[in-house]
Enzyme design. Structure first.
Site, short mmCIF file in Angstrom:
data_model
loop_
_atom_site.label_atom_id
_atom_site.label_comp_id
_atom_site.label_asym_id
_atom_site.label_seq_id
_atom_site.Cartn_x
_atom_site.Cartn_y
_atom_site.Cartn_z
N ARG A 195 8.51 -25.53 13.51
CA ARG A 195 8.92 -24.27 14.97
C ARG A 195 8.07 -23.63 14.74
O ARG A 195 7.41 -22.61 14.55
CB ARG A 195 10.72 -23.15 14.07
CG ARG A 195 11.53 -24.05 14.01
CD ARG A 195 12.18 -22.83 13.16
NE ARG A 195 11.68 -22.22 11.57
CZ ARG A 195 11.93 -22.75 10.65
NH1 ARG A 195 13.58 -23.51 10.31
NH2 ARG A 195 11.69 -22.42 9.44
N GLN A 224 4.52 -29.88 11.38
CA GLN A 224 4.86 -31.16 11.47
C GLN A 224 6.36 -31.26 12.38
O GLN A 224 7.22 -32.20 11.44
CB GLN A 224 6.19 -30.73 9.64
CG GLN A 224 4.69 -30.48 8.37
CD GLN A 224 5.59 -30.77 6.86
OE1 GLN A 224 5.71 -31.36 6.07
NE2 GLN A 224 6.91 -29.65 7.14
N ASN A 253 6.91 -34.76 9.29
CA ASN A 253 7.85 -34.29 8.38
C ASN A 253 8.37 -34.30 7.21
O ASN A 253 8.99 -35.03 7.09
CB ASN A 253 9.59 -34.22 9.06
CG ASN A 253 9.95 -32.16 8.79
OD1 ASN A 253 9.82 -31.83 7.92
ND2 ASN A 253 11.20 -32.21 8.93
N ASP A 280 6.42 -18.85 5.58
CA ASP A 280 7.20 -18.68 5.83
C ASP A 280 6.69 -19.27 7.75
O ASP A 280 6.13 -18.00 7.77
CB ASP A 280 8.76 -18.70 5.89
CG ASP A 280 10.13 -19.88 5.63
OD1 ASP A 280 9.41 -21.12 6.13
OD2 ASP A 280 10.90 -19.42 4.94
N ASP A 282 9.16 -19.04 10.05
CA ASP A 282 9.62 -18.42 11.07
C ASP A 282 10.26 -16.73 10.85
O ASP A 282 11.34 -16.15 10.30
CB ASP A 282 11.27 -19.10 10.69
CG ASP A 282 11.68 -19.10 9.95
OD1 ASP A 282 10.90 -18.99 8.29
OD2 ASP A 282 13.10 -18.79 9.53
N ASP A 392 10.45 -23.73 -4.61
CA ASP A 392 9.78 -22.74 -5.29
C ASP A 392 10.77 -22.64 -6.69
O ASP A 392 9.86 -21.87 -7.35
CB ASP A 392 10.18 -21.75 -4.00
CG ASP A 392 11.43 -21.05 -3.72
OD1 ASP A 392 12.18 -22.29 -4.08
OD2 ASP A 392 11.46 -20.85 -2.25
N HIS A 416 12.92 -11.87 7.81
CA HIS A 416 13.67 -12.85 7.61
C HIS A 416 14.48 -13.51 7.53
O HIS A 416 15.09 -11.88 6.86
CB HIS A 416 12.67 -13.71 6.16
CG HIS A 416 13.01 -15.44 6.49
ND1 HIS A 416 14.18 -15.98 6.24
CD2 HIS A 416 12.28 -16.40 5.73
CE1 HIS A 416 14.61 -16.99 6.36
NE2 HIS A 416 13.18 -17.65 6.73
#
Length: 651
Positions: A195, A224, A253, A280, A282, A392, A416
C-alpha cells in the site's frame, strides 16, 4: 519549602517513604543519548481528537492551552492542566523493572508565572505529590526535578501539573532524562508495503524530526506491491526528508514475514546498527516512539524486544491494546492479564483509570511497531516463512526461549486500524490464521494443546457453516491439510499459498463482495422476525437446542426464491450463527462497512465441508505428535539467514 540550591545530580534529598526527589534551577542542556522520553505535543496536521493523549485539560476550561510547537506549550492565565497524559507521563514501572535507570531527571525550560508540581502514582492508581516549585521569570529559565524509581516495581507513572493565576506560563524543551551513562546506538527502521500511498505518509512523518533521524542509521522499505512506491505521488517529498538513509528494495510479494524478514536481514547483514525496528505501512506514526524504544533498549539490563502499543486509527484518543500474551494452551494470542483494551483517554484520563497504572507483562508484541536489538536477531534467527499471521507471536516465543523477553512500552505507540474492524477471521486470511496457529502450537505448546485445537476447531467450523461462511471453512480445511503435509513446502508457499487460496474462494457466494445491499432485491422477510433470534444463547441447554434446530434447518432444501432475493439484510455486528443458521439467505456487511456479500444456504456444500472438517480434525489428532517432531526439527533451516537469502535472491 522548595530547595533551589544547586547540588550534585545524584545526591539524595529528603526521603518521603521510598521517594527521593529534588528540584533545582539548572540547565536543560543534556546530551541526546541521555534523553529517555521527550515532552511532546500534537503535530500541526494531527486531528483534534489526539489532544487528550498529550494534554489532560479540564473540560470546563474557558481558554485552552496553546500548542506553539511540538516542544512548546503556552498555558493561559487562571488555568490548571496536567501532563499526566499517555504520551507525556513517564511509565516509571517499566523502566524500573527492565532497565538500569535508578533515577530520572525531568528537565524543562519555563517562562512566565505560575506553579509546577511533580506527582507519581502507585500501582493501584493513587497519586502521590513529590515536589513542586513556583515559577516567576520574564525570560526562559531551566528547572530540574530528580525522581527516584525505587517505588515503581509493580506499577506507576510520573508526571507534572501546571497552574497559573493572573499570568500565562510557558514550557519548552521538556524531557525525562538520566544522568547515568547511556550508550549511543543507532537503529535501522524498516517497513514492508503493498500500500505505497499509506507507507509514504509514515515515511514523511518519520523524516520530519531531526532528532529522530539522528538515531536512525537507515530506513528500509521492502516494496512488494504491484505499484512501486517511487511511482506514487508524495514519494519524492518523503525521500527528500529522509535523504540518503532511505533504501527501497523491490521484491515480489512475500507477505509480512518476507517483508519484515528482509528488513531484519538488511539490518543485520548490511548494516552496523545495534537495533532493528519494524513498522507496519498502514499506520499513523508518533515519531517520538522511535526515540523512546531506542532509549529503552539502550538502557535495558539485558537485550529485550521493545514493542509499541496500538492506538485506534479510526478513533484516535483510544488505546486499542496495552499488551498481549500467547496462550500456549490454546495456541493463540490474547490480551495480557490485567491489560486494558479499547480505552478512551478523551473520556477517562490516565489519572482516573487505576488499571492503567499496573505494569503489564507481555509475552509478544505485534509487528505494527517492534524493535529488536541486534543480538536478539543474531541468536533467534529470522522469522518463519508464514507469509502473514503468527509470525510475530512465534518470533517472540522463540526469542523468549533464548532468554530475550518482550516488553510492550507505554508511550511508544502508533495508530493502526484495529483488527476488530477487519474481516480477517473469515476472509482469505483465515487460511493463514489456521495454518500458522497450528505451526506455532506445534513448535511451542504442550502436547495437550491438540485437544483444545480439535475441540475448538470443530465448534468454529459448525458456527461458520451455520453462518453460510462456506469459503471460510474451505480455506481453513486447506490450511489444515497443508499443515498435515509438513514443513517442507513452507518457503514455496510464500509465493503459492495466497493465489491458491484466492482461487479456492472465488466460487463461493460469501466471498463475493459488492458495494451495497442496494444491488440486490429488497429482503423478503420482516425484520421483526429476526429480533427473537438476535439474543445470544448462554445456557448450555439452550445453546444445544438452538444449534440442533439450526443444524436440522441447514440440511433441508432452502426456499426456491431465497437465492434470488435475500431474506434479510444483516449488519456485521449481528451476523451470528444463531441468527443466520435459521435463514436461507442474507446479505451480510463487511466488518468495516465497505460492502456486503449475499450468503446463500446450500445443504450439499454444508454436508461436504462438514465431512471434510471431521476427517481433517481426526487426522490432526492422530498425527499431531509426528508433526510436532517434524516442525521442530525443521525450525533451524526455516529460520536461517542463508535460506532466506536464497528466497530473496530468487525470482
Amino acid at each position: 519549602m522548595t530547595d533551589r540550591t544547586p547540588r550534585e545530580p545524584n545526591a539524595a534529598g529528603e526521603s518521603k517513604l521510598s521517594d527521593v526527589t529534588s528540584v533545582r534551577a539548572g540547565t536543560s542542556d543534556v546530551a541526546a543519548e541521555q534523553v529517555l522520553q521527550r515532552i511532546v505535543f500534537p503535530r500541526g496536521e494531527d486531528p483534534l481528537d489526539v489532544r487528550p493523549l498529550y494534554i489532560d485539560e479540564p473540560e470546563a476550561l474557558a481558554s485552552t492551552a496553546t500548542v506553539v510547537s511540538r516542544r512548546h506549550l503556552r498555558v493561559p492565565a487562571h488555568s490548571k492542566l496536567s501532563l499526566a497524559s499517555y504520551f507525556n507521563a513517564f511509565p516509571a514501572s517499566y523502566w524500573k523493572r527492565w532497565t538500569r535507570i535508578e533515577e530520572v531527571v525531568l528537565r524543562l525550560k519555563v517562562k512566565g508565572s505560575g506553579r509546577l508540581d511533580v506527582y507519581r502514582s502507585k500501582a493501584n492508581g493513587d497519586s502521590v505529590h513529590l515536589q513542586g516549585t513556583p515559577v516567576s521569570s520574564e525570560e526562559w529559565s531551566s528547572l530540574e526535578f530528580n525522581v527516584s524509581l525505587q517505588p515503581f516495581e509493580d506499577g506507576g507513572w510520573i508526571w507534572f501539573d501546571l497552574f497559573t493565576n493572573d499570568a500565562e506560563l510557558e514550557i519548552s524543551e521538556g524531557a525525562w532524562t538520566t544522568d547515568q551513562p547511556m550508550p549511543r546506538q543507532q537503529v535501522v527502521v524498516g517497513t514492508t508495503t503493498i500500500r505505497p500511498s499509506e507507507c509514504i505518509e509514515a515515511l514523511k512523518t518519520l523524516g520530519e524530526d531531526p532528532q529522530v533521524m539522528h538515531v536512525v542509521e537507515r530506513v528500509i522499505v521492502a516494496d512488494q506491491g504491484p505499484q512501486k512506491i517511487h511511482e506514487v505521488e508524495g514519494f519524492d517529498e518523503a525521500a527528500k526528508a529522509i535523504g540518503d538513509k532511505l533504501h527501497v528494495i523491490e521484491q515480489e510479494n512475500l507477505g509480512g514475514s518476507g517483508g519484515f524478514g528482509r528488513v531484519m536481514y538488511e539490518g543485520i547483514h548490511n548494516s552496523d546498527a545495534a537495533q532493528v525496528m519494524v513498522l507496519d505501512d498502514d499506520i499513523a506514526l508518533e515519531p517520538d516512539g522511535v526515540l523512546r524504544a531506542n532509549a529503552f533498549a539502550r538502557a535495558a539490563t539485558q537485550p529485550v524486544i521493545v514493542g509499541g502499543q496500538m492506538l485506534n486509527l479510526q478513533a484516535r484518543s483510544r488505546l486499542h491494546t496495552m499488551g498481549e500474551v500467547v496462550d500456549l494452551g490454546q495456541g493463540i494470542w490474547r490480551a495480557a492479564p490485567g491489560a486494558v483494551t479499547d480505552h478512551d483517554f478523551a473520556k477517562k484520563p490516565l489519572r482516573k483509570t487505576a488499571k492503567l497504572h499496573q505494569r503489564i507483562h507481555s509475552t509478544y508484541n505485534g509487528w505494527w511497531m517492534c524493535l529488536f536489538p541486534r543480538e536478539v536477531i543474531e541468536r533467534t534467527g529470522m522469522p518463519l516463512p508464514l507469509f502473514i499471521k503468527h509470525d510475530d507471536s512465534e518470533y517472540s516465543l522463540r526469542a523468549g526461549g533464548h532468554g530475550y523477553p518482550t516488553v510492550t512500552l507505554p508511550g511508544a505507540a502508533i495508530w493502526h486500524m484495529p483488527w476488530t474492524d477487519k474481516n480477517d477471521a473469515t476472509d482469505w486470511t483465515a487460511y493463514f490464521h489456521t495454518r500458522n496457529r497450528l505451526i506455532l502450537a506445534a513448535l511451542h505448546s504442550p502436547g495437550e494443546v491438540k485437544n483444545n485445537i480439535v475441540k475448538q476447531g470443530l465448534k468454529l467450523t459448525l458456527r461458520h457453516l451455520l453462518s453460510m461462511e462456506y469459503s471460510t471453512v474451505a480455506v481453513q480445511q486447506k490450511a489444515i491439510e497443508d499443515f498435515l503435509a509438513g514443513p517442507s513446502g513452507l518457503f514455496d508457499s510464500l509465493r503459492t499459498a495466497l493465489p491458491e487460496v484466492r482461487e479456492l474462494r472465488k466460487d463461493y457466494d460469501d466471498a463475493k463482495t459488492v458495494s451495497s445491499a442496494r444491488e440486490f432485491p429488497p429482503p423478503s422477510a420482516d425484520p421483526i422476525m429476526a429480533e427473537g433470534l438476535l439474543n445470544p444463547p448462554v445456557n448450555p441447554v439452550v445453546i444445544a437446542a438452538r444449534a440442533s434446530k439450526a443444524l436440522l434447518h441447514n440440511v433441508k432444501e432452502p426456499d426456491q426464491h431465497s437465492g434470488e432475493r435475500p431474506q434479510l439484510n444483516v449488519p456485521a455486528a449481528a451476523a451470528r450463527w444463531f441468527l443466520l443458521g435459521n435463514l436461507d439467505s442474507a446479505t451480510v456487511s463487511n466488518a468495516d462497512g465497505s460492502g456486503v456479500a449475499f450468503r446463500k444456504r446450500d445443504p450439499e456444500v454444508f454436508k461436504r465441508l462438514g465431512r471434510q472438517s471431521v476427517a481433517n480434525y481426526k487426522r490432526l489428532a492422530q498425527e499431531w505428535d509426528r508433526l510436532v517432531e517434524e516442525y521442530r526439527a525443521a525450525l533451524p533451516e526455516l529460520t536461517s539467514a542463508d535460506a532466506w537469502k536464497q528466497v530473496f535472491d530468487s525470482k
